[in-house]
Design an enzyme around this catalytic site. Structure first.
Site, short mmCIF file in Angstrom:
data_model
loop_
_atom_site.label_atom_id
_atom_site.label_comp_id
_atom_site.label_asym_id
_atom_site.label_seq_id
_atom_site.Cartn_x
_atom_site.Cartn_y
_atom_site.Cartn_z
N LYS A 172 0.84 -1.21 0.00
CA LYS A 172 0.00 0.00 0.00
C LYS A 172 0.88 1.26 0.00
O LYS A 172 0.56 2.26 -0.66
CB LYS A 172 -0.93 0.00 1.22
CG LYS A 172 -1.70 1.26 1.46
CD LYS A 172 -2.73 1.58 0.38
CE LYS A 172 -3.34 2.96 0.61
NZ LYS A 172 -4.36 3.32 -0.35
N LYS A 240 -0.61 11.55 6.35
CA LYS A 240 -0.33 10.45 7.28
C LYS A 240 0.36 9.30 6.52
O LYS A 240 1.35 8.72 6.98
CB LYS A 240 -1.65 10.00 7.91
CG LYS A 240 -1.63 8.76 8.77
CD LYS A 240 -2.05 7.49 8.05
CE LYS A 240 -3.41 7.52 7.43
NZ LYS A 240 -3.78 6.27 6.75
P1 NAP Z 1 -12.42 9.09 7.16
O1 NAP Z 1 -13.56 9.40 6.25
O2 NAP Z 1 -11.74 10.20 7.87
O3 NAP Z 1 -12.95 8.03 8.24
C1 NAP Z 1 -12.17 7.61 9.31
C2 NAP Z 1 -12.97 6.62 10.13
O4 NAP Z 1 -12.16 6.16 11.23
C3 NAP Z 1 -14.23 7.24 10.75
O5 NAP Z 1 -15.23 6.25 10.81
C4 NAP Z 1 -13.74 7.61 12.16
O6 NAP Z 1 -14.78 7.71 13.11
C5 NAP Z 1 -12.86 6.41 12.46
N1 NAP Z 1 -11.86 6.67 13.50
C6 NAP Z 1 -10.72 7.40 13.40
N2 NAP Z 1 -10.03 7.38 14.54
C7 NAP Z 1 -10.74 6.60 15.40
C8 NAP Z 1 -10.53 6.17 16.74
N3 NAP Z 1 -9.45 6.55 17.44
N4 NAP Z 1 -11.47 5.38 17.30
C9 NAP Z 1 -12.56 4.99 16.62
N5 NAP Z 1 -12.81 5.35 15.33
C10 NAP Z 1 -11.91 6.14 14.73
O7 NAP Z 1 -11.29 8.27 6.41
P2 NAP Z 1 -11.37 7.33 5.12
O8 NAP Z 1 -11.06 8.14 3.93
O9 NAP Z 1 -12.61 6.50 5.18
O10 NAP Z 1 -10.07 6.42 5.39
C11 NAP Z 1 -10.08 5.30 6.26
C12 NAP Z 1 -8.78 4.53 6.07
O11 NAP Z 1 -8.70 4.06 4.71
C13 NAP Z 1 -7.50 5.37 6.31
O12 NAP Z 1 -6.50 4.59 6.89
C14 NAP Z 1 -7.13 5.79 4.91
O13 NAP Z 1 -5.74 6.10 4.81
C15 NAP Z 1 -7.51 4.57 4.11
N6 NAP Z 1 -7.81 4.81 2.68
C16 NAP Z 1 -8.58 5.87 2.28
C17 NAP Z 1 -8.83 6.05 0.91
C18 NAP Z 1 -9.68 7.19 0.38
O14 NAP Z 1 -9.63 7.42 -0.84
N7 NAP Z 1 -10.45 7.88 1.19
C19 NAP Z 1 -8.32 5.15 -0.03
C20 NAP Z 1 -7.56 4.08 0.43
C21 NAP Z 1 -7.32 3.92 1.77
P3 NAP Z 1 -15.66 9.08 13.23
O15 NAP Z 1 -16.74 8.96 12.20
O16 NAP Z 1 -16.16 9.06 14.63
O17 NAP Z 1 -14.71 10.23 12.98
#
Ligand code: NAP
Length: 301
Positions: A172, A240
């Protein structure tokens, strides 16, 4: 009988991934730190857990998709974490992007309790999560990958078992080096196109299908020229990932010229309060250097 799935983390990615698991017919329980984000899935038929521990007690396979390494540790091992409701024979799959070492530590802590673990980060953006077309890079033992395959197939199209624990996260990071290098090239190219006075829509149409075409260009190029900065992936999370890349590259002695440049450009955007914008807003850092703005704002509401 289909395995019962528990899904922790219903953010931009997790919401679409969990919806596809439900659509594929798996019994699904969900938990999200901010409870309101689970409403749509519960209305569609998912059960709502009161904590990660409660979710694990109702599941055979637990999937997490949260932000960073400490967040995965919190939902698995913190107070009311999944491990508190878990039993031997369960499988936990982390689909967040975290450090390869963090993934290896999760695997060894869970194995002490007879619980299997896979690191299975994804690529394909919010669009891929919603459409079930993600690329999934999996690290861990083959028999667990086989067990997880039906649920991976509900979320993704390209599922690759790349090695042992942590290897999914390493691949990744390879993906992220490619993504930000491409985004830097797109930004530089569009600043040049704007400065030269060519039509930006026609420019994208001309180059997207050729040798320079890419997912980033096709999906984020049009957003850039419309000045639509809504995030598929936020600058804060992209940054990050680059921090993880630079630490991992330092450990193996690999030079990271383009990646470290992008890391510092994103840092200037974070300092300007733009960390919540999409990673394609990278172009704003180059616009500031060039003293020009690319494209035209439109009504993005
Ligand atoms: P996001 O929209 O910011 O969502 C983050 C999620 O994690 C939310 O549900 C948040 O809860 C939860 N969370 C964060 N810290 C937490 C904690 N300490 N305890 C409990 N829940 C927690 O992010 P995302 O874009 O979906 O990304 C999620 C992961 O996938 C990341 O590692 C990211 O790098 C990876 N990713 C993202 C993409 C993309 O295009 N977006 C693509 C590939 C991989 P709340 O709702 O309460 O804030």
């Amino acid at each position: 009988m289909a395995e019962r799935i528990g899904f922790i983390g219903l953010g931009i990615m997790g919401r679409g991934m969990a919806a596809n698991i439900l659509r594929a017919g798996f019994p699904l329980t969900v938990w999200n730190r901010t409870p309101g984000r689970a409403d749509e899935l519960v209305a569609a038929g998912a059960q709502l857990a009161s904590s990660p521990a409660d979710l694990a007690a109702r599941s055979d396979i637990v999937i997490s998709c949260v932000s960073d390494t400490p967040d995965v540790e919190a939902v698995l091992f913190g107070p009311q974490g999944a491990i508190e409701g878990a039993r031997a024979g369960m499988l936990m799959i982390d689909m967040s992007t975290i450090s390869p070492q963090g993934a290896q530590q999760c695997a060894s802590r869970l194995s002490e309790r007879g619980i299997g673990f896979l690191d299975a980060p994804v690529s394909g953006g919010s669009e891929g999560a919603a459409r079930g077309t993600l690329s999934i890079m999996v690290g861990g033992p083959s028999e667990l990958v086989e067990r997880a395959m039906p649920v991976f197939q509900a979320m993704g199209k390209t599922i690759t078992h790349v090695g042992g624990h942590g290897a999914g996260q390493t691949v990744k990071l390879v993906n992220q080096i490619l993504v930000v290098g491409t985004m830097l090239a797109i930004s530089e190219a569009l600043v040049f196109a704007q400065a030269s006075g060519v039509d930006l829509e026609k420019t994208l149409a001309a180059v997207s299908g050729g040798a320079a075409g890419s997912w980033m260009l096709s999906n984020r190029g049009p957003q850039v020229i419309r000045r639509d900065w809504r995030p598929g992936f936020t600058i804060d999370l992209q940054q990050k990932d680059l921090r993880l890349v630079l630490a991992a590259a330092d450990a193996v002695g690999a030079p990271m010229l383009a990646t470290s440049t992008v890391f510092h450009l994103y840092r200037t955007l974070q300092a300007a309060g733009l960390g919540h914008e999409g990673n394609h807003a990278l172009i704003k850092a180059l616009e500031r250097l060039a003293g020009i703005e690319v494209g035209q704002p439109q009504n993005n509401s």
